[in-house]
Enzyme design. Structure first.
Site, PDB file in Angstrom:
ATOM      1  N   TYR A 156      -6.200  12.772 148.029  1.00  0.00           N
ATOM      2  CA  TYR A 156      -4.877  12.755 147.881  1.00  0.00           C
ATOM      3  C   TYR A 156      -4.206  14.244 148.439  1.00  0.00           C
ATOM      4  CZ  TYR A 156      -0.524  13.115 144.985  1.00  0.00           C
ATOM      5  OH  TYR A 156       0.630  13.042 144.338  1.00  0.00           O
ATOM      6  N   LYS A 160      -1.033  14.643 151.384  1.00  0.00           N
ATOM      7  CA  LYS A 160      -0.064  15.268 150.748  1.00  0.00           C
ATOM      8  C   LYS A 160       0.268  16.302 151.834  1.00  0.00           C
ATOM      9  CE  LYS A 160       1.348  12.488 147.641  1.00  0.00           C
ATOM     10  NZ  LYS A 160       2.503  11.770 147.704  1.00  0.00           N
TER      11      LYS A 160
END
Length: 248
Positions: A156, A160
């Site tokens: 994740y 990002k």
């Protein structure tokens, strides 16, 4: 101050629930025609019905942002039906958290595909319409963990962080045509997902937030709508953290 988006058309990916839904709702309240899109048809239809009951101008289209054909259809249909695309908000995202040593290949691939490649596909598909108009705003929803990293979220965090690099590069490419590209990086935001966390975990997060309270989806939505407005016309390529001071 109410920002007026009357006669503006906005796509928000992942907008059937959570932060994406609040972003779409905030645009709709400000007069925009919102194109709701999500991979889950049932939830999407429910959200569309709720919006219509409130009198909001909206349409809905199921779209898997990792599928190039579906993304191109979404952007093409929006422009054909509405005549313009003024704002694109890349909010669709997923998590599959675990320590790296336990992470399966598919957990890495799925998160990167959805969170990073999804934004790449929607942005690329919309660019020619923005260029034709010589106006528009793209806002990508990143995260503070894209700046700091987070144990158990290597996939994740990487997605990002990659989104930040993508956005800054596209911002430089599109700036000469009066198209702004920015990012919003939320910290700990109260949603159904975060509410399920144990109290000790939430308290640990709270200890690191100088403002001493958790953010709400509207805090993110208000920042997004500001960046999409003429008030932010001289802002591009920036990461705006909405985190109560967690990351300074």
């Amino acid at each position: 101050m109410q920002i007026d988006f009357t006669n503006k058309n906005v796509i928000v990916t992942g907008s059937s629930q959570g932060i994406g839904k609040k972003i779409a709702e905030t645009f709709a309240e400000s007069g925009a025609h919102v194109v709701l899109t999500d991979i889950d048809q049932e939830t999407l239809e429910k959200t569309k019905n709720e919006f219509e009951e409130e009198g909001y101008a909206c349409t809905a289209q199921v779209c898997n942002v990792t599928n190039k054909t579906e993304v191109q259809k979404l952007i093409k249909n929006t422009y054909a039906e509405l005549g313009s695309l003024d704002v694109l908000v890349n909010n669709a995202g997923i998590t599959k958290d675990t320590l790296l040593m336990r992470m399966k290949d598919e957990d890495w691939d799925t998160v990167i595909e959805t969170n990073l490649k999804g934004a790449f596909l929607t942005t690329r598909a919309s660019i020619r319409y923005f260029l034709k108009q010589r106006a528009g705003s793209i806002i990508n929803i990143s995260s503070v963990v894209g700046l700091t990293g987070n144990a158990g979220q290597s996939n994740y965090s990487a997605s990002k962080a990659g989104l930040i690099g993508l956005s800054k590069s596209v911002a430089q490419e599109l700036a000469p045509r009066n198209i702004n590209v920015n990012l919003v990086a939320p910290g700990f935001i109260k949603t159904k997902m975060t509410e399920k966390l144990p109290e000790d975990v939430k308290n640990k997060y709270l200890d690191n937030i100088p403002l001493k309270y958790f953010g709400a989806p509207e805090d993110v939505a208000n920042t997004v709508i500001f960046l999409a407005s003429p008030l932010a016309k001289y802002i591009t390529g920036q990461v705006i953290k909405v985190d109560g001071g967690m990351v300074m």
